[in-house]
Design a protein around this motif. Structure first.
Motif, mmCIF file in Angstrom:
data_model
loop_
_atom_site.group_PDB
_atom_site.id
_atom_site.type_symbol
_atom_site.label_atom_id
_atom_site.label_comp_id
_atom_site.label_asym_id
_atom_site.label_seq_id
_atom_site.Cartn_x
_atom_site.Cartn_y
_atom_site.Cartn_z
ATOM 1 N N ASN A 9 53.781 -32.125 -25.796
ATOM 2 C CA ASN A 9 53.518 -33.106 -26.886
ATOM 3 C C ASN A 9 52.845 -32.828 -27.909
ATOM 4 O O ASN A 9 51.938 -31.738 -28.087
ATOM 5 C CB ASN A 9 52.589 -34.134 -25.887
ATOM 6 N N ASN A 10 53.240 -33.334 -29.149
ATOM 7 C CA ASN A 10 52.389 -33.358 -30.545
ATOM 8 C C ASN A 10 52.563 -31.963 -30.984
ATOM 9 O O ASN A 10 51.604 -31.096 -31.654
ATOM 10 C CB ASN A 10 51.060 -33.637 -30.354
ATOM 11 N N SER A 11 53.762 -31.093 -30.484
ATOM 12 C CA SER A 11 53.577 -29.398 -30.931
ATOM 13 C C SER A 11 55.000 -29.339 -31.889
ATOM 14 O O SER A 11 55.314 -28.143 -31.953
ATOM 15 C CB SER A 11 53.569 -28.717 -29.474
ATOM 16 N N LYS A 12 55.297 -30.354 -32.368
ATOM 17 C CA LYS A 12 56.782 -30.114 -33.062
ATOM 18 C C LYS A 12 56.457 -29.717 -34.496
ATOM 19 O O LYS A 12 55.436 -30.454 -35.170
ATOM 20 C CB LYS A 12 57.552 -31.411 -33.072
ATOM 21 N N LEU A 13 56.981 -28.666 -34.910
ATOM 22 C CA LEU A 13 56.738 -28.383 -36.378
ATOM 23 C C LEU A 13 57.954 -28.123 -37.301
ATOM 24 O O LEU A 13 58.944 -27.105 -36.783
ATOM 25 C CB LEU A 13 55.847 -26.791 -36.500
ATOM 26 N N VAL A 14 58.284 -29.083 -37.838
ATOM 27 C CA VAL A 14 59.563 -29.014 -38.827
ATOM 28 C C VAL A 14 59.055 -28.842 -40.312
ATOM 29 O O VAL A 14 58.530 -29.897 -40.868
ATOM 30 C CB VAL A 14 60.285 -30.122 -38.836
ATOM 31 N N PHE A 15 59.647 -27.872 -40.947
ATOM 32 C CA PHE A 15 59.079 -27.934 -42.684
ATOM 33 C C PHE A 15 60.397 -26.827 -43.222
ATOM 34 O O PHE A 15 61.013 -26.159 -42.713
ATOM 35 C CB PHE A 15 57.772 -27.134 -42.682
ATOM 36 N N LYS B 197 47.890 -21.101 -36.602
ATOM 37 C CA LYS B 197 47.393 -22.645 -36.642
ATOM 38 C C LYS B 197 47.959 -23.240 -35.739
ATOM 39 O O LYS B 197 47.472 -24.288 -34.803
ATOM 40 C CB LYS B 197 47.203 -23.172 -38.000
ATOM 41 N N TRP B 198 49.572 -23.369 -35.555
ATOM 42 C CA TRP B 198 50.338 -24.135 -34.591
ATOM 43 C C TRP B 198 50.133 -23.649 -33.236
ATOM 44 O O TRP B 198 50.002 -24.732 -32.514
ATOM 45 C CB TRP B 198 52.110 -23.930 -34.984
ATOM 46 N N PHE B 199 49.922 -22.269 -32.870
ATOM 47 C CA PHE B 199 49.776 -21.903 -31.610
ATOM 48 C C PHE B 199 48.577 -22.371 -30.887
ATOM 49 O O PHE B 199 48.414 -22.955 -29.666
ATOM 50 C CB PHE B 199 49.803 -20.227 -31.439
ATOM 51 N N VAL B 200 47.501 -22.343 -31.813
ATOM 52 C CA VAL B 200 46.174 -22.828 -31.205
ATOM 53 C C VAL B 200 46.106 -24.553 -30.908
ATOM 54 O O VAL B 200 45.752 -24.884 -29.955
ATOM 55 C CB VAL B 200 44.979 -22.641 -32.070
ATOM 56 N N GLU B 201 46.888 -25.023 -31.827
ATOM 57 C CA GLU B 201 47.062 -26.550 -31.596
ATOM 58 C C GLU B 201 47.938 -26.778 -30.302
ATOM 59 O O GLU B 201 47.817 -27.865 -29.597
ATOM 60 C CB GLU B 201 47.736 -27.220 -32.920
ATOM 61 N N ALA C 177 46.035 -26.605 -27.152
ATOM 62 C CA ALA C 177 45.185 -27.735 -26.816
ATOM 63 C C ALA C 177 45.859 -28.785 -26.351
ATOM 64 O O ALA C 177 45.265 -29.575 -25.623
ATOM 65 C CB ALA C 177 44.407 -28.066 -28.287
ATOM 66 N N ASN C 178 47.349 -28.956 -26.575
ATOM 67 C CA ASN C 178 47.780 -30.052 -25.983
ATOM 68 C C ASN C 178 48.455 -29.742 -24.678
ATOM 69 O O ASN C 178 49.129 -30.699 -24.011
ATOM 70 C CB ASN C 178 49.099 -30.100 -27.099
ATOM 71 N N LEU C 179 48.347 -28.617 -24.150
ATOM 72 C CA LEU C 179 48.705 -28.306 -22.948
ATOM 73 C C LEU C 179 47.713 -28.771 -21.591
ATOM 74 O O LEU C 179 46.394 -28.578 -21.920
ATOM 75 C CB LEU C 179 48.750 -26.753 -22.544
ATOM 76 N N GLU C 180 48.007 -29.616 -20.736
ATOM 77 C CA GLU C 180 47.310 -30.451 -19.961
ATOM 78 C C GLU C 180 46.605 -29.528 -18.523
ATOM 79 O O GLU C 180 45.731 -29.941 -17.866
ATOM 80 C CB GLU C 180 47.941 -31.603 -19.294
ATOM 81 N N GLN D 28 41.207 -16.933 -23.364
ATOM 82 C CA GLN D 28 39.876 -17.754 -23.442
ATOM 83 C C GLN D 28 39.958 -19.191 -22.982
ATOM 84 O O GLN D 28 38.915 -19.575 -22.420
ATOM 85 C CB GLN D 28 39.380 -17.557 -24.822
ATOM 86 N N ILE D 29 41.014 -19.723 -23.467
ATOM 87 C CA ILE D 29 41.490 -21.001 -22.987
ATOM 88 C C ILE D 29 41.924 -21.313 -21.494
ATOM 89 O O ILE D 29 41.754 -22.173 -21.120
ATOM 90 C CB ILE D 29 42.218 -21.724 -23.906
ATOM 91 N N GLY D 30 42.384 -20.090 -21.066
ATOM 92 C CA GLY D 30 42.692 -20.322 -19.495
ATOM 93 C C GLY D 30 44.221 -20.047 -19.376
ATOM 94 O O GLY D 30 44.627 -20.408 -18.418
ATOM 95 N N HIS D 31 44.994 -19.636 -20.308
ATOM 96 C CA HIS D 31 46.411 -19.396 -20.225
ATOM 97 C C HIS D 31 46.441 -18.058 -20.306
ATOM 98 O O HIS D 31 45.951 -17.216 -20.718
ATOM 99 C CB HIS D 31 46.986 -20.162 -21.594
ATOM 100 N N GLU D 32 47.871 -17.800 -19.692
ATOM 101 C CA GLU D 32 48.403 -16.258 -19.669
ATOM 102 C C GLU D 32 49.409 -15.964 -20.672
ATOM 103 O O GLU D 32 50.307 -16.874 -20.591
ATOM 104 C CB GLU D 32 48.616 -15.696 -18.291
#
Length: 455
Positions: free
Chosen positions: A238-244, A265-269, A272-275, A347-351
């Motif tokens: 969710n909310n991770s679509k980037l089109v430019f 910047k996109w990767f960090v955001e 953050a959207n992963l539940e 650091q956020i808990g993902h691999e």
């Protein structure tokens, strides 16, 4: 000759010499009749050389820039399209066709056959109607980092680069173990792609005179970059679509328009959207692979290397040369690379799991991209950038969780099958690898490479 027409460097020199000659005459006050005639030097030069006034202005402007850089009697005019690189259509395949080549070669080894260029060419002609020649096949193999190694007994074998094989096996083993251990973490795949402004279907039904039907503009037009992430478990994040839009005038692929700052910047955001904690799979593109710690580059100055060595508490002598200092840096760099984004995710808990180079077929989002581009191609009738943006966003929004699940299952089966084959292929290739002369460098196939050789 129009302003937009390309001019050869020698022609530019002639035009500029004529211009300077007339300018000298115009400045000669002892001959007022000629001086008045040549006052409009550029106009007279254009008439004398048979070119347009804009063309003369262009040449004079280029010469002025050269003189500003460094005054000299010799001005080096540039010939048009000097840096243009002709696209080798037959050897510049897309990722999917490249994978067909790779799997074709592996299939020969799996059957215990020797993959010659002729055999690979025939197989490619059958699978994708490949129109190229043996020479083009050789170029493709080199692009895919296959080497033609000479054995002690004089035979030659087409061998894949060892580090790529190792990366592939490491990735396949990791994904296989995740499934075998019933790891409950969702696997998130990410990637980037592009969509051209004039992207449309290649073939449509037309009347014999081609007077009806949609007329697509010539060329690819402007370009959109698309970046997204998704999982077979829940669909797109969710909310991770980037089109430019790409910058105007860009003719290169989307990698030239992305950079580490935009992607980070996109990767960090996106994270953050992963539940929940997830396994994030991505490739090794340069902006994905910024190192966690910066090291001096090969072209770094001696003072900068010395400063870095002091920072790392590595002793050195002031009399040591630059080459000796570079060796100290090389020894200090860890053998296993540590990437900045991997640390951020951990650091956020993902691999983070890295795809092996040149193996996009293991990423289900590639199948998603194909579906999205297909939808855009079917509906693109205006060839306007604003409309393309709407079509791309709509096509992305129409991708359901069921589509992701289907694509994920396809890639999972492919990964598991290839992992099993790696073990079998290891047994087949081991006798061949043992006979390879380590002192012999990789060479091209000789003229007799297509003879049937004993396995």
């Amino acid at each position: 000759m129009s302003f937009n027409q390309d001019i050869h460097s020698q022609t530019k020199k002639v035009i500029f010499h004529v211009y300077n000659y007339f300018k000298t005459i115009a400045a000669d006050k002892s001959k007022p009749e000629l001086s008045n005639f040549f006052q409009q030097t550029r106009d007279v030069t254009a008439k004398a050389c048979g070119v347009s006034l804009a063309c003369v202005k262009k040449v004079c402007s280029e010469a002025k820039k050269e003189l500003e850089v460094g005054p000299s009697n010799k001005i080096a005019f540039k010939s048009p399209r000097k840096s243009y690189k002709r696209v080798k259509v037959m050897s510049s395949l897309d990722d999917f066709d490249n994978e067909v080549v790779r799997r074709t070669i592996h299939s020969f080894y799996d059957k215990g056959e020797f993959p010659t260029t002729a055999k690979i060419l025939v197989a490619m002609q059958e699978k994708i109607n490949y129109p190229g020649s043996k020479t083009s096949i050789k170029r493709i193999l080199h692009n895919l980092n296959f080497k033609y190694k000479k054995c002690n007994d004089g035979r030659k074998f087409l061998m894949e680069r060892n580090d790529i094989v190792a990366c592939r096996v490491k990735f396949l083993r990791k994904m296989y173990e995740l499934r075998q251990n019933n790891d409950t973490r969702p696997v998130v795949y990410l990637d980037e792609t592009w969509v051209n402004q004039n992207h449309t279907q290649g073939y449509i039904w037309q009347n014999p005179k081609n007077t009806e039907g949609l007329k697509a503009p010539i060329g690819k037009g402007a370009r959109l970059i698309v970046c997204h992430a998704g999982s077979p478990s829940f669909g797109f994040v969710n909310n991770s679509k980037l089109v430019f839009r790409c910058k105007s005038g860009s003719t290169e692929d989307y990698h030239s328009q992305m950079n580490a700052d935009i992607f980070e910047k996109w990767f960090v955001e996106m994270l953050a959207n992963l539940e929940e904690p997830s396994v994030v799979v991505m490739d090794n593109t340069s902006y994905h692979s910024v190192l966690a710690e910066e090291y001096p580059r090969a072209n770094a100055r001696k003072a900068d290397i010395q400063k870095w060595l002091v920072k790392k508490c590595i002793s050195y002598s002031p009399v040591e040369t630059l080459c000796e200092l570079r060796e100290k840096v090389k020894m200090a760099i860890p053998r296993e690379k540590k990437y900045k984004l991997d640390s951020v995710a951990l650091q956020i808990g993902h691999e983070v799991v890295r795809l092996p180079p040149y193996h996009c077929q293991y990423n289900p989002i590639e199948l998603i991209w194909a579906q999205v581009k297909g939808e855009v191609a079917k509906k693109n009738s205006t060839f306007k950038m604003t409309d393309i943006e709407v079509l791309v966003n709509n096509a992305l929004d129409e991708i359901t969780k069921e589509v992701w699940t289907k694509c994920g299952e396809h890639c999972n089966k492919l990964q598991d099958a290839d992992f099993i084959k790696e073990g079998l292929r290891d047994e087949i290739l081991e006798p061949i690898i043992l006979t390879i002369n380590p002192d012999d460098s990789s060479t091209d196939e000789d003229e007799n490479d297509d003879e049937e050789l004993p396995y």
